[in-house]
Design a protein around this motif. Structure first.
Motif, short mmCIF file in Angstrom:
data_model
loop_
_atom_site.label_atom_id
_atom_site.label_comp_id
_atom_site.label_asym_id
_atom_site.label_seq_id
_atom_site.Cartn_x
_atom_site.Cartn_y
_atom_site.Cartn_z
N SER A 189 -5.32 4.03 -10.36
CA SER A 189 -6.58 4.49 -9.78
C SER A 189 -7.81 3.87 -10.45
O SER A 189 -8.88 3.78 -9.84
CB SER A 189 -6.68 6.02 -9.84
OG SER A 189 -6.54 6.46 -11.18
N ASN A 190 -7.67 3.44 -11.72
CA ASN A 190 -8.82 2.87 -12.42
C ASN A 190 -8.90 1.35 -12.33
O ASN A 190 -9.82 0.73 -12.88
CB ASN A 190 -8.79 3.28 -13.90
CG ASN A 190 -8.94 4.78 -14.09
OD1 ASN A 190 -9.72 5.41 -13.36
ND2 ASN A 190 -8.21 5.34 -15.03
N GLU A 195 -6.42 -5.37 -7.21
CA GLU A 195 -5.23 -5.17 -8.03
C GLU A 195 -4.42 -3.98 -7.51
O GLU A 195 -3.18 -4.00 -7.49
CB GLU A 195 -5.62 -4.96 -9.49
CG GLU A 195 -6.15 -6.21 -10.18
CD GLU A 195 -6.38 -5.99 -11.66
OE1 GLU A 195 -5.85 -4.99 -12.21
OE2 GLU A 195 -7.08 -6.82 -12.28
N GLN A 196 -5.14 -2.93 -7.11
CA GLN A 196 -4.44 -1.77 -6.52
C GLN A 196 -3.66 -2.19 -5.28
O GLN A 196 -2.51 -1.79 -5.09
CB GLN A 196 -5.45 -0.68 -6.16
CG GLN A 196 -6.08 0.02 -7.35
CD GLN A 196 -6.94 1.19 -6.92
OE1 GLN A 196 -6.60 1.92 -6.00
NE2 GLN A 196 -8.07 1.39 -7.59
N ALA A 197 -4.29 -3.01 -4.42
CA ALA A 197 -3.63 -3.45 -3.19
C ALA A 197 -2.37 -4.25 -3.50
O ALA A 197 -1.32 -4.08 -2.86
CB ALA A 197 -4.60 -4.28 -2.35
N VAL A 198 -2.47 -5.15 -4.49
CA VAL A 198 -1.31 -5.97 -4.86
C VAL A 198 -0.17 -5.10 -5.38
O VAL A 198 1.00 -5.28 -5.01
CB VAL A 198 -1.72 -7.01 -5.93
CG1 VAL A 198 -0.48 -7.70 -6.51
CG2 VAL A 198 -2.67 -8.04 -5.34
N ILE A 199 -0.51 -4.12 -6.24
CA ILE A 199 0.51 -3.24 -6.81
C ILE A 199 1.15 -2.38 -5.73
O ILE A 199 2.37 -2.16 -5.72
CB ILE A 199 -0.10 -2.37 -7.93
CG1 ILE A 199 -0.49 -3.24 -9.12
CG2 ILE A 199 0.88 -1.29 -8.36
CD1 ILE A 199 -1.23 -2.51 -10.22
N VAL A 249 1.65 4.92 -7.79
CA VAL A 249 0.73 3.89 -7.26
C VAL A 249 -0.19 4.47 -6.18
O VAL A 249 -0.87 3.73 -5.47
CB VAL A 249 1.51 2.68 -6.70
CG1 VAL A 249 2.30 2.01 -7.79
CG2 VAL A 249 2.40 3.09 -5.53
N GLY A 250 -0.20 5.80 -6.06
CA GLY A 250 -1.14 6.44 -5.15
C GLY A 250 -0.70 6.50 -3.71
O GLY A 250 -1.49 6.78 -2.81
N LEU A 251 0.60 6.25 -3.42
CA LEU A 251 1.11 6.33 -2.06
C LEU A 251 1.80 7.67 -1.82
O LEU A 251 2.15 8.38 -2.76
CB LEU A 251 2.09 5.19 -1.79
CG LEU A 251 1.51 3.78 -1.74
CD1 LEU A 251 2.62 2.77 -1.50
CD2 LEU A 251 0.44 3.65 -0.68
#
Length: 623
Positions: A189-190, A195-199, A249-251
């Protein structure tokens, strides 16, 4: 004592064991039974559980994750691709239109636009757990209503991801600490957005690649151990691991589990995975529904009854109207459209997650979230009741296919006094019905797919809508006067349930039952059935006869061989059904049976050859 783990477990289990059978007996479905059980043992009832019921709900939400994994196992990727129009079109329009309409209503009542948008998105969610469970119990999952409902629910699960990303941008209040220790943050989240999209994409790729290439060897190793509990352990580890990965990963963990299920849908271990997960899924879903029932804040409802009940009825009517209009646009027939629109009219379990997240991020105030929590819980609790009322009061009139089955007067079905009742009129039952009709044998036909019933009635066939597993329907359909019942419904569990109902209430009926395959035939034999018809067996023998004839065998020899094979297989089937659970004995017996069959067929062929030689000799002597 009330705080001990075993006491709490006993309360939850006892409430379910008592209330669910009562609800099923009253025709209300298991979901409503669980919800009532939660109300009874919760703070508003006997007070066996308190606010910890809301903590348990977060744990029990794992049942929804398991359910989506099992649903994914039943969906091949090719079938999912065929449904893309309904998922993106019907599901996307439902979420978009519902969100905008609710947002507009909220703005009309003076709510700030950011809060109004958040409320619209939350209300757009429906309950995957309740809807899928109810449709499954009624045998409607494969109908047009079931497929449309699934498409919308799947899109809603996908929509959770962008919603969780959007909500922090809508924050206009001071963020608050959420009760129950709910944490919506993730390990990424930080990080910067790219980078979030790639992860996130990498995590999805890991699930797909692992399911497609790495898990089969692991399953094979576990299967070779011969220890069923190890296969159960690996199945649970798989679902829990996916949930942990997706959450980190926030999903949505439910979405990740569904994706893994779809990837494994073509696996040879699919059925074993499903049977291993199913008991845990059922218990956790039941626990989730009990938690929903116990979390209903009746004090808040009593203090603001008109507001809360007005919101519940307003949201449900609004969603039902939007869904019904979309069903018309997507050409869902009227009867199926009522099932579809009423079934999805509630606000679903993901609303609890979004409401907690909204409070934590400062999107909504605590006053609004408390009221909405009560609204969501009540709308979910009302859904099984709404479905029952729809089934009893609306479908029977709209479809014009139960014609008096629900009213206190003799029905058209009863007056026909037919000797045969056919339950299920798909391809299998339809063939039987047409054959009997051609031989001047009239039959009363029952089917629970209203689209199929409507189509057949327009062809001039007397087919009646209803769940043939219900004693009341069979009684009104004339089972007391009939001589025979042919069970041709698709669902294997429903067939066994119907057999028990017929044996208990109509023991005079001859029962002829459809069997999907050999394993299904074992279950039916162990249920006491003698007249079992394996739908692939006779067709396979017919093909075998044609194959022999094309290879040069005489027609009567091929037919006689098939008859010998049929008699031997039917005889061994009865014996194998008794020992199917003893794997070693079963395999040894099958091997012996194969050798015995080969000897019998060889002897039969020699006898036919000797008979042919003797016939030629007699012809020669006479000449």
């Amino acid at each position: 004592m009330q705080q001990t783990f075993f006491f709490q477990a006993m309360i939850y289990l006892a409430s379910a064991v008592i209330m669910v059978p009562v609800a099923k007996r009253l025709g209300l479905g298991s979901v409503l039974g669980y919800l009532v059980a939660g109300v009874l043992i919760g703070p508003a009832g006997l007070e066996f559980i308190g606010l910890e019921g809301q903590d348990i709900m977060h744990f029990a939400e794992f049942g929804v994750v398991m359910m989506l994994f099992v649903i994914g196992l039943e969906l091949e990727p090719s079938r999912l691709w065929r449904m893309r129009k309904d998922i993106a079109g019907l599901g996307g329009l439902q979420v978009g239109i519902t969100s905008l309409v609710v947002m507009g209503l909220a703005l009309a009542f003076g709510i700030y636009w950011k809060e109004a948008l958040a409320l619209g998105l939350i209300v757009a969610m429906s309950s995957t757990a309740i809807v899928m469970q109810t449709l499954d119990e009624k045998g409607w999952l494969k109908t047009a209503a079931g497929q449309s409902s699934f498409a919308v629910l799947l899109f809603q699960d996908l929509a959770i991801i962008p919603m969780l990303a959007l909500f922090p941008l809508l924050a206009s209040n001071q963020p608050e600490e959420v009760a129950h220790g709910s944490e919506s943050g993730s390990l990424v989240s930080n990080l910067p957005a790219w980078e979030q999209a790639v992860i996130v994409l990498a995590s999805v790729a890991i699930v797909v690649v692992t399911g497609k290439y790495l898990l089969r060897p692991v399953f094979r190793i576990m299967a070779k151990t011969g220890m069923r509990e190890m296969f159960t352990a690996i199945a649970l580890l798989l679902v829990v691991g996916i949930a942990v990965l997706m959450t980190s990963v926030g999903l949505s963990p439910a979405l990740g589990a569904f994706l893994a299920g779809v990837v494994l849908a073509n696996s040879e271990y699919r059925h074993e995975l499903e049977s291993s997960i199913d008991p845990f899924k059922g218990l956790l879903l039941g626990l989730f529904f009990i938690s929903v029932g116990s979390s209903i804040d009746f004090q808040l409802i009593i203090s603001k009854p008109l507001l809360i009940l007005g919101l519940v009825s307003g949201f449900m009517i609004c969603k039902a109207a939007i869904l019904f209009a979309l069903g018309k646009i997507f050409k869902v027939r009227t009867a199926q459209n009522f099932i579809f629109s009423f079934g999805l009219s509630q606000v679903g379990e993901f609303a609890f997650v979004l409401l907690s997240f909204s409070l934590q991020e400062g999107v909504l105030t605590k006053d609004i979230t408390d009221i909405m929590m009560a609204v969501v819980a009540i709308s979910m609790a009302l859904t099984p009741l709404v479905m029952v009322l729809n089934d009893k009061l609306i479908l029977s009139r709209v479809c014009k296919v139960e014609e008096g089955l629900q009213v206190q007067r003799p029905s058209d079905v009863e007056e026909q006094d037919n000797p045969v009742i056919i339950a299920g009129y798909g391809h299998f039952g339809n063939t039987i019905g047409r054959f009997l009709r051609a031989n001047n044998v009239t039959a009363t036909v029952l089917d629970n797919d209203s689209d199929n019933v409507d189509f057949l009635r327009r062809m001039g066939l007397k087919v009646y809508y209803g769940d043939a597993t219900r004693y009341e329907l069979l009684d009104i359909a004339g089972a007391n006067k009939a001589q025979m019942i042919i069970i041709a419904i698709n669902d294997e569990e429903k067939r066994l349930e119907m057999i028990e109902t017929v044996k208990k209430h109509f023991p005079h009926l001859h029962i002829l039952v459809r069997s999907t395959n050999r394993n299904d035939a074992y279950d039916l034999m162990n249920a006491g059935m003698m007249h079992i018809y394996r739908e692939t067996f006779d067709t396979s023998l017919r093909l075998g006869i044609d194959a022999l004839k094309l290879l040069g065998h005489r027609a009567h020899e091929a037919t006689r061989s098939a008859k010998t094979f049929f008699i031997h297989d039917e005889r061994t089937l009865k014996h194998l059904s008794k020992i199917r659970n003893d794997e070693e004995l079963y395999l040894n017996t099958v091997r012996q049976s194969i050798e015995e069959l080969e000897m019998i067929m060889q002897a039969d062929r020699e006898a036919m050859n000797l008979g042919a030689i003797a016939g030629w000799e007699r012809k020669a002597e006479n000449a």
